[in-house]
Motif scaffolding. Structure first.
Motif, PDB file in Angstrom:
ATOM      1  N   VAL A  70      -4.260  13.763  -5.432  1.00 42.25           N
ATOM      2  CA  VAL A  70      -2.925  13.205  -5.193  1.00 42.25           C
ATOM      3  C   VAL A  70      -2.276  13.038  -6.561  1.00 42.25           C
ATOM      4  O   VAL A  70      -2.743  12.237  -7.379  1.00 42.25           O
ATOM      5  CB  VAL A  70      -2.989  11.853  -4.459  1.00 42.25           C
ATOM      6  CG1 VAL A  70      -1.585  11.333  -4.180  1.00 42.25           C
ATOM      7  CG2 VAL A  70      -3.791  11.966  -3.173  1.00 42.25           C
ATOM      8  N   ASP A  71      -1.235  13.787  -6.845  1.00 43.75           N
ATOM      9  CA  ASP A  71      -0.636  13.777  -8.170  1.00 43.75           C
ATOM     10  C   ASP A  71       0.468  12.728  -8.277  1.00 43.75           C
ATOM     11  O   ASP A  71       0.880  12.103  -7.305  1.00 43.75           O
ATOM     12  CB  ASP A  71      -0.113  15.165  -8.536  1.00 43.75           C
ATOM     13  CG  ASP A  71       1.051  15.595  -7.654  1.00 43.75           C
ATOM     14  OD1 ASP A  71       1.463  14.814  -6.785  1.00 43.75           O
ATOM     15  OD2 ASP A  71       1.545  16.708  -7.832  1.00 43.75           O
ATOM     16  N   ARG A  72       0.938  12.531  -9.506  1.00 43.46           N
ATOM     17  CA  ARG A  72       1.952  11.519  -9.767  1.00 43.46           C
ATOM     18  C   ARG A  72       3.258  11.844  -9.051  1.00 43.46           C
ATOM     19  O   ARG A  72       3.959  10.952  -8.565  1.00 43.46           O
ATOM     20  CB  ARG A  72       2.199  11.429 -11.278  1.00 43.46           C
ATOM     21  CG  ARG A  72       3.123  10.288 -11.677  1.00 43.46           C
ATOM     22  CD  ARG A  72       2.437   8.952 -11.485  1.00 43.46           C
ATOM     23  NE  ARG A  72       3.358   7.926 -11.008  1.00 43.46           N
ATOM     24  CZ  ARG A  72       3.000   6.708 -10.630  1.00 43.46           C
ATOM     25  NH1 ARG A  72       1.727   6.372 -10.656  1.00 43.46           N
ATOM     26  NH2 ARG A  72       3.872   5.842 -10.208  1.00 43.46           N
ATOM     27  N   SER A  73       3.596  13.143  -8.980  1.00 40.20           N
ATOM     28  CA  SER A  73       4.836  13.535  -8.321  1.00 40.20           C
ATOM     29  C   SER A  73       4.834  13.128  -6.856  1.00 40.20           C
ATOM     30  O   SER A  73       5.832  12.608  -6.334  1.00 40.20           O
ATOM     31  CB  SER A  73       5.025  15.054  -8.447  1.00 40.20           C
ATOM     32  OG  SER A  73       6.133  15.487  -7.707  1.00 40.20           O
ATOM     33  N   THR A  74       3.706  13.342  -6.162  1.00 44.58           N
ATOM     34  CA  THR A  74       3.615  12.965  -4.749  1.00 44.58           C
ATOM     35  C   THR A  74       3.660  11.459  -4.575  1.00 44.58           C
ATOM     36  O   THR A  74       4.291  10.929  -3.656  1.00 44.58           O
ATOM     37  CB  THR A  74       2.323  13.537  -4.138  1.00 44.58           C
ATOM     38  OG1 THR A  74       2.334  14.966  -4.258  1.00 44.58           O
ATOM     39  CG2 THR A  74       2.190  13.150  -2.677  1.00 44.58           C
ATOM     40  N   ILE A  75       2.985  10.726  -5.468  1.00 47.16           N
ATOM     41  CA  ILE A  75       2.999   9.260  -5.413  1.00 47.16           C
ATOM     42  C   ILE A  75       4.429   8.734  -5.517  1.00 47.16           C
ATOM     43  O   ILE A  75       4.849   7.852  -4.755  1.00 47.16           O
ATOM     44  CB  ILE A  75       2.111   8.681  -6.534  1.00 47.16           C
ATOM     45  CG1 ILE A  75       0.636   8.966  -6.248  1.00 47.16           C
ATOM     46  CG2 ILE A  75       2.342   7.181  -6.690  1.00 47.16           C
ATOM     47  CD1 ILE A  75      -0.293   8.609  -7.382  1.00 47.16           C
ATOM     48  N   GLU A  76       5.190   9.277  -6.447  1.00 53.92           N
ATOM     49  CA  GLU A  76       6.553   8.791  -6.650  1.00 53.92           C
ATOM     50  C   GLU A  76       7.492   9.235  -5.534  1.00 53.92           C
ATOM     51  O   GLU A  76       8.371   8.477  -5.115  1.00 53.92           O
ATOM     52  CB  GLU A  76       7.066   9.278  -8.009  1.00 53.92           C
ATOM     53  CG  GLU A  76       6.349   8.616  -9.176  1.00 53.92           C
ATOM     54  CD  GLU A  76       6.833   9.126 -10.518  1.00 53.92           C
ATOM     55  OE1 GLU A  76       7.714  10.011 -10.543  1.00 53.92           O
ATOM     56  OE2 GLU A  76       6.325   8.640 -11.544  1.00 53.92           O
ATOM     57  N   SER A  77       7.316  10.445  -5.026  1.00 52.33           N
ATOM     58  CA  SER A  77       8.215  10.924  -3.975  1.00 52.33           C
ATOM     59  C   SER A  77       8.104  10.078  -2.718  1.00 52.33           C
ATOM     60  O   SER A  77       9.112   9.693  -2.117  1.00 52.33           O
ATOM     61  CB  SER A  77       7.908  12.390  -3.656  1.00 52.33           C
ATOM     62  OG  SER A  77       8.227  13.224  -4.738  1.00 52.33           O
ATOM     63  N   PHE A  78       6.860   9.775  -2.300  1.00 52.73           N
ATOM     64  CA  PHE A  78       6.665   8.987  -1.079  1.00 52.73           C
ATOM     65  C   PHE A  78       6.699   7.479  -1.337  1.00 52.73           C
ATOM     66  O   PHE A  78       6.559   6.692  -0.407  1.00 52.73           O
ATOM     67  CB  PHE A  78       5.340   9.361  -0.416  1.00 52.73           C
ATOM     68  CG  PHE A  78       5.412  10.638   0.380  1.00 52.73           C
ATOM     69  CD1 PHE A  78       5.964  10.647   1.651  1.00 52.73           C
ATOM     70  CD2 PHE A  78       4.957  11.829  -0.141  1.00 52.73           C
ATOM     71  CE1 PHE A  78       6.053  11.815   2.392  1.00 52.73           C
ATOM     72  CE2 PHE A  78       5.032  13.014   0.580  1.00 52.73           C
ATOM     73  CZ  PHE A  78       5.584  13.009   1.850  1.00 52.73           C
ATOM     74  N   GLY A  79       6.878   7.074  -2.589  1.00 54.54           N
ATOM     75  CA  GLY A  79       6.963   5.652  -2.888  1.00 54.54           C
ATOM     76  C   GLY A  79       5.679   4.910  -2.611  1.00 54.54           C
ATOM     77  O   GLY A  79       5.703   3.774  -2.119  1.00 54.54           O
ATOM     78  N   SER A  80       4.539   5.520  -2.921  1.00 49.85           N
ATOM     79  CA  SER A  80       3.227   4.909  -2.640  1.00 49.85           C
ATOM     80  C   SER A  80       2.948   3.820  -3.663  1.00 49.85           C
ATOM     81  O   SER A  80       2.522   4.091  -4.791  1.00 49.85           O
ATOM     82  CB  SER A  80       2.131   5.972  -2.679  1.00 49.85           C
ATOM     83  OG  SER A  80       2.379   6.988  -1.744  1.00 49.85           O
ATOM     84  N   ARG A  81       3.188   2.578  -3.288  1.00 51.03           N
ATOM     85  CA  ARG A  81       3.002   1.460  -4.216  1.00 51.03           C
ATOM     86  C   ARG A  81       1.528   1.097  -4.399  1.00 51.03           C
ATOM     87  O   ARG A  81       1.122   0.633  -5.456  1.00 51.03           O
ATOM     88  CB  ARG A  81       3.754   0.224  -3.720  1.00 51.03           C
ATOM     89  CG  ARG A  81       5.214   0.454  -3.403  1.00 51.03           C
ATOM     90  CD  ARG A  81       6.022   0.863  -4.616  1.00 51.03           C
ATOM     91  NE  ARG A  81       7.443   0.870  -4.326  1.00 51.03           N
ATOM     92  CZ  ARG A  81       8.257   1.873  -4.596  1.00 51.03           C
ATOM     93  NH1 ARG A  81       7.772   2.983  -5.148  1.00 51.03           N
ATOM     94  NH2 ARG A  81       9.543   1.800  -4.326  1.00 51.03           N
ATOM     95  N   SER A  82       0.713   1.285  -3.355  1.00 52.30           N
ATOM     96  CA  SER A  82      -0.707   0.957  -3.444  1.00 52.30           C
ATOM     97  C   SER A  82      -1.535   2.228  -3.355  1.00 52.30           C
ATOM     98  O   SER A  82      -1.066   3.271  -2.881  1.00 52.30           O
ATOM     99  CB  SER A  82      -1.113   0.002  -2.325  1.00 52.30           C
ATOM    100  OG  SER A  82      -1.140   0.668  -1.075  1.00 52.30           O
ATOM    101  N   VAL A  83      -2.790   2.133  -3.806  1.00 48.70           N
ATOM    102  CA  VAL A  83      -3.704   3.270  -3.711  1.00 48.70           C
ATOM    103  C   VAL A  83      -3.901   3.660  -2.253  1.00 48.70           C
ATOM    104  O   VAL A  83      -3.987   4.848  -1.915  1.00 48.70           O
ATOM    105  CB  VAL A  83      -5.039   2.932  -4.388  1.00 48.70           C
ATOM    106  CG1 VAL A  83      -6.077   4.021  -4.135  1.00 48.70           C
ATOM    107  CG2 VAL A  83      -4.835   2.729  -5.894  1.00 48.70           C
ATOM    108  N   ALA A  84      -3.960   2.676  -1.356  1.00 45.45           N
ATOM    109  CA  ALA A  84      -4.101   2.982   0.069  1.00 45.45           C
ATOM    110  C   ALA A  84      -2.935   3.833   0.562  1.00 45.45           C
ATOM    111  O   ALA A  84      -3.132   4.813   1.292  1.00 45.45           O
ATOM    112  CB  ALA A  84      -4.201   1.690   0.878  1.00 45.45           C
ATOM    113  N   ASP A  85      -1.707   3.492   0.167  1.00 44.61           N
ATOM    114  CA  ASP A  85      -0.540   4.291   0.557  1.00 44.61           C
ATOM    115  C   ASP A  85      -0.659   5.722   0.040  1.00 44.61           C
ATOM    116  O   ASP A  85      -0.320   6.679   0.735  1.00 44.61           O
ATOM    117  CB  ASP A  85       0.741   3.661   0.011  1.00 44.61           C
ATOM    118  CG  ASP A  85       1.081   2.334   0.664  1.00 44.61           C
ATOM    119  OD1 ASP A  85       0.590   2.088   1.782  1.00 44.61           O
ATOM    120  OD2 ASP A  85       1.822   1.544   0.052  1.00 44.61           O
TER     121      ASP A  85
END
Length: 649
Positions: A70-85
């Motif tokens: 799971v890359d940084r771009s995907t984390i930011e696009s979906f707004g994943s604030r927690s590791v679980a998200d």
């Protein structure tokens, strides 16, 4: 609709999407890769190297263990604030949340429990010694470069609790300036800031939410005893949460082949604990502080590298029962020193090392608790491991490894492993078999009145095989996996004392598929079918092992213009919440424990617009269909939520 039927529906939907879009080719040997973090959302290159699969940096095409990123771009696009998200769309990862932001999230990989799934921070375990787990719902993603998930038994390289695999949180080495603010449903507000220079990076996040929401009545089939099985509608309160997260990292070239890296993190949360809707705890509060720090010193000479790692983590958890009821306090500490040597040549590589660690805990109880005397406990591990990889030909790779570990005061264990990668024309076969284990936690061994000092480690045999077709669309992978274990640690429902049960058996299959990019669109599908997850002592299914979990993702990147958008769907099949202990007749009297987990389908979506070179406006919708369900009996999930965000990337 059953979980299997929903998975079939997703497959049909994906087939329809493939008629309109084709996706980037997956690297051979990876079931479902994600792109690597990019300096700007305008370009999304693929991950080329991973560090978790074989405990050293290597091309993703070289690994034998199934690995997802799971890359940084995907984390930011979906707004994943927690590791679980952030893990919500990773095939094979099971997530069970006790509520909205701030609530505890338990997890597992391919039918393995949370206690059998190891969480790493930059390659070093950060588990709590008392429980053997980490609350992924309270771990922020700020300051993380990516998350690597290895879905194969990994005790040879990492030791205890890696039967299902490992989840490695990889810190960012450098950080471009970044800022964001957001506002959402249920009083959910978030602000984050990151910057870095000259090898130094710092990231900070503050997240708060009131989390007051209505929930409907839930009705289930009668329990084994014939008793009615339903809950009433109501309003969830005392579920508010606030979190503060800080990440620091520093990287320096010391000269003479020496490099140093220092990372530190702090996650602090304060939450209300509303309890089950069948037994509310309106005054209960909880505060958690988790800190970790790590120093890596690496000396590279020729084809070899020697790394010394010193790391430590500590967690304090305070649980306040309410006015006049007192407080329980738990203190966890973990320290580890590791020395690792890696060497690579044209046809072989070697990783070998020594791990020394110690976990300790102190438990202080509320005056109303029967166990009022504070308790201290500790255990230590010392281990040596080695894994050798050899390429008999350009189309074949074999790995063989072994770990010997002594867990004081429980004794020693041996964990060998064998891996294979073979190119078969248009396909690639990867396979693994190995021994893994789980050492009892400090709670299980020493918690007053509810411990069993006679427990012995769980022993498991893990095996998996994956056939990958990199040129079918953007990559197709079909996998089979299994796990057979003895001495499974379970809890007696009447005494709440853990004991070693006989055996457990898990088998399943996994399909992942991606499409090549077309008009800047890409999609990924994953279906994991754990068709067997049994406590073979009782013949009952293991808890928290949904038979089918399907994930579907669709994204369009910014390289197509000022707009970017994406959506993901997660389908989870129903699973009976039946604990795995004792003879079958004992279950008849346990109505509350025999309720099924809800089957559910959740869809999330976002749309982003670049309003300026360094300003992006984002609208996100979670639980798009407003589905009402309880991932864990008595703990309803909130309905549809909206979020508006302004960020610099």
């Amino acid at each position: 609709m059953s979980g299997l039927a929903r998975a079939g529906l997703l497959t049909a939907l994906f087939a329809a999407l493939c008629g309109k879009a084709a996706f980037a080719q997956a690297p051979a040997g990876s079931p479902s890769p994600s792109p690597s973090p990019s300096p700007s959302p305008s370009t999304i290159p693929r991950i080329g190297s991973v560090v978790t699969s074989d405990r050293h940096a290597e091309p993703l095409t070289n690994v034998t263990r199934p690995t997802f990123v799971v890359d940084r771009s995907t984390i930011e696009s979906f707004g994943s604030r927690s590791v679980a998200d952030a893990l919500a769309n990773v095939p094979g990862v099971d997530l069970f949340s006790y509520g909205p932001f701030g609530a505890s999230v338990t997890y597992g990989i391919r039918g393995a429990s949370a206690e059998q799934t190891l969480i790493l921070q930059d390659g070093i375990p950060i588990i709590a010694g008392t429980t053997g787990t980490v609350d992924l719902g309270s771990l922020s993603t700020i300051g993380l470069q990516r998350i690597e998930v290895v879905e194969s038994g990994s005790s040879t390289l990492y030791g205890t609790s890696a039967a299902g695999g490992v989840i490695n949180l990889v810190s960012a080495s450098t950080e471009q300036p970044y800022a964001r603010v957001s506002d959402g449903t249920y009083g959910d507000r978030d602000a984050a800031l990151s910057f870095g220079a000259d090898g130094f990076a710092v990231s900070y996040e503050r997240h708060v939410a009131t989390n007051v929401f209505d929930y409907p009545a839930f009705a289930y089939a009668p329990s084994a005893s014939g008793a009615p099985n339903a809950t009433s509608a109501g309003t969830r309160t005392n579920a508010d949460a606030q979190q503060t997260a800080l990440r620091l990292s520093y990287h320096a070239n010391l000269g003479g082949g020496w490099n140093a890296r220092v990372t530190a993190a702090n996650d602090a949360t304060r939450i209300g604990v509303p309890g089950s809707v069948t037994y509310t705890t309106p005054d209960a509060r909880q505060a958690t502080a988790l800190q970790s720090a790590q120093l890596d010193l690496t000396h590279a000479a020729g084809a070899g590298a020697l790394t010394l790692t010193l790391a430590g983590s500590a967690q304090k958890l305070g649980y306040f029962y309410g006015p006049g009821a007192g407080e329980d306090d738990t203190y966890d500490g973990r320290a580890q020193a590791s020395l690792r040597y890696t060497r690579s040549s044209a046809r072989s590589d070697l990783v070998t090392g020594i791990d020394l660690s110690r976990e300790s805990a102190a438990l202080a109880f509320a005056p109303s608790d029967p166990a009022t005397t504070p308790v201290g406990a500790a255990q230590s591990q010392s281990a040596a491991y080695a894994q050798y990889g050899y390429d008999p030909s350009v189309a074949t790779r074999v790995t063989v490894g072994v770990r010997g570990e002594n867990d004081a005061p429980l004794g020693g264990v041996i964990a060998p492993s064998l891996g294979l990668r073979a190119d078969l024309g248009a396909a690639r076969l990867t396979a693994n078999v190995g021994e893994s284990y789980r050492v009892p936690t400090l709670d299980e061994l020493y918690y007053p009145g509810y411990a069993n000092p006679a427990l012995v480690p769980e022993r498991l045999t893990d095996y998996d095989a994956t056939l990958t077709f990199p040129n079918v669309l953007g990559g197709l992978a079909l996998g089979y996996f299994g796990r057979d274990g003895s001495n499974l640690i379970v809890t007696d429902p009447t005494t709440f004392v853990p004991f070693n049960a006989s055996r457990a058996s898990v088998n399943g299959m996994q399909l992942t598929l991606a499409t090549r990019p077309l008009h800047h669109l890409r999609a990924q599908l994953g279906i994991t079918d754990v068709y067997r997850a049994l406590d073979t002592t009782t013949g009952l299914r293991l808890p928290k092992t949904p038979p089918v979990v399907a994930t579907l993702g669709l994204e369009r990147a910014f390289d197509g213009g000022p707009f970017a958008f994406g959506a993901r769907v997660r389908v989870v099949g129903s699973n009976a919440d039946i604990p795995n202990y004792g003879p079958a007749p004992a279950y008849a009297a346990l109505a509350p424990l025999a309720d099924p987990y809800d089957a559910y389908t959740v869809a999330d979506a976002y749309i982003r617009y670049r309003v300026a070179r360094a300003a992006i406006a984002t609208l996100r919708v979670s639980n798009l269909g407003d589905e009402r369900y309880a991932p864990i009996y008595g703990y309803p999930a909130p309905g549809r939520t909206l979020e508006v965000e302004l960020s610099t990337r």
